[in-house]
Design a protein around this motif. Structure first.
Motif, PDB file in Angstrom:
ATOM      1  N   THR A  59      32.615  44.364  50.427  1.00 11.61           N
ATOM      2  CA  THR A  59      33.649  43.467  50.577  1.00 11.61           C
ATOM      3  C   THR A  59      33.267  41.948  50.445  1.00 11.61           C
ATOM      4  O   THR A  59      32.201  41.733  50.716  1.00 11.61           O
ATOM      5  N   GLU A  60      34.283  41.068  50.280  1.00  8.39           N
ATOM      6  CA  GLU A  60      33.836  39.496  50.204  1.00  8.39           C
ATOM      7  C   GLU A  60      33.222  39.171  51.510  1.00  8.39           C
ATOM      8  O   GLU A  60      32.114  38.436  51.805  1.00  8.39           O
TER       9      GLU A  60
ATOM     10  N   VAL B  43      32.521  44.051  44.335  1.00  9.43           N
ATOM     11  CA  VAL B  43      32.977  43.575  45.272  1.00  9.43           C
ATOM     12  C   VAL B  43      34.558  44.217  45.471  1.00  9.43           C
ATOM     13  O   VAL B  43      35.096  44.144  44.632  1.00  9.43           O
TER      14      VAL B  43
ATOM     15  N   PHE C 161      38.959  42.581  46.276  1.00 10.57           N
ATOM     16  CA  PHE C 161      38.709  41.286  45.925  1.00 10.57           C
ATOM     17  C   PHE C 161      40.253  40.538  46.146  1.00 10.57           C
ATOM     18  O   PHE C 161      41.276  41.194  45.756  1.00 10.57           O
TER      19      PHE C 161
ATOM     20  N   ILE D  21      26.459  40.406  40.983  1.00  4.75           N
ATOM     21  CA  ILE D  21      27.244  41.552  40.940  1.00  4.75           C
ATOM     22  C   ILE D  21      27.737  41.948  39.524  1.00  4.75           C
ATOM     23  O   ILE D  21      27.524  41.398  38.493  1.00  4.75           O
TER      24      ILE D  21
END
Length: 208
Positions: free
Chosen positions: A91-92, A118, A121, A136
């Motif tokens: 996750t972010e 990610v 998002f 990424i």
């Protein structure tokens, strides 16, 4: 890997992961899940099935653990799975809370061929600068946006913008939570790379 089963009921990750993290069990659980996923991907490949990637969610505690990389490399070695067939979903917030160490780990992962996505998002940090900072491969649009793309103009605009941004950055984009043909048609029209959700398939045993 999603921790639910369509016939036995399910426990949301939002429910059990905090408990597993608080108790310290998330590390052995995460290691077991990663090993099982890699073994299954290897078995499918050996059976001649066209498996491209096996995606596995990684929690914050797992990613920050000093033995994470060592454990991952050991699993890849033991299972014989090509690192390029493994995708880790982060996750972010996981990436941003420890940005410098995260960048170093991601660099190592990319060097050996592991793919990075990610997850969820749009629900975490508002700054997009990390898209330049981190190495990424894919963005996964959170299902909270995808679920309303055919009924809510704002969500449709957000998903359209995210797909366009990902394409301009040469990132693969995956729409989560696709449940209707109308949603899938909308995403296809935008040339979204991949979709996942109950319309595609519900959780099922490996043999199925």
């Amino acid at each position: 890997i999603r921790w639910n089963h369509p016939t036995r009921g399910s426990v949301s990750p939002a429910q059990f992961i905090p408990v597993a993290e608080d108790s310290g069990l998330i590390l052995p659980i995460g290691n077991w899940v990663l090993r099982q996923a890699c073994e299954q991907a290897r078995a499918w490949l050996d059976a001649g099935l066209p498996v491209t990637t096996m995606a596995v969610n990684v929690s914050a505690m797992e990613f920050r653990d000093q033995k994470f990389l060592e454990g991952l490399l050991s699993i890849l070695s033991d299972t014989g799975l090509d690192p390029s067939a493994l995708e880790l979903e982060l996750t972010e917030s996981v990436l941003m809370k420890h940005a410098e160490s995260a960048a170093s780990i991601l660099h190592t992962l990319r060097d050996i061929g592991v793919q990075i996505a990610v997850d969820d998002f749009g629900t975490g940090y508002s700054s997009l600068s990390y898209l330049r900072k981190f190495e990424i491969d894919a963005l996964k649009i959170d299902q909270s946006f995808v679920g309303h793309i055919t009924t809510t103009a704002d969500d449709a605009s957000i998903v359209t913008a995210v797909i366009g941004m990902a394409q301009s950055l040469k990132l693969r984009v995956v729409a989560e939570g696709v449940e209707t043909l109308e949603q899938l048609s909308f995403l296809r029209a935008l040339e979204c790379d991949e979709a996942q959700g109950y319309l595609i398939a519900r959780p099922m045993p490996a043999k199925a």
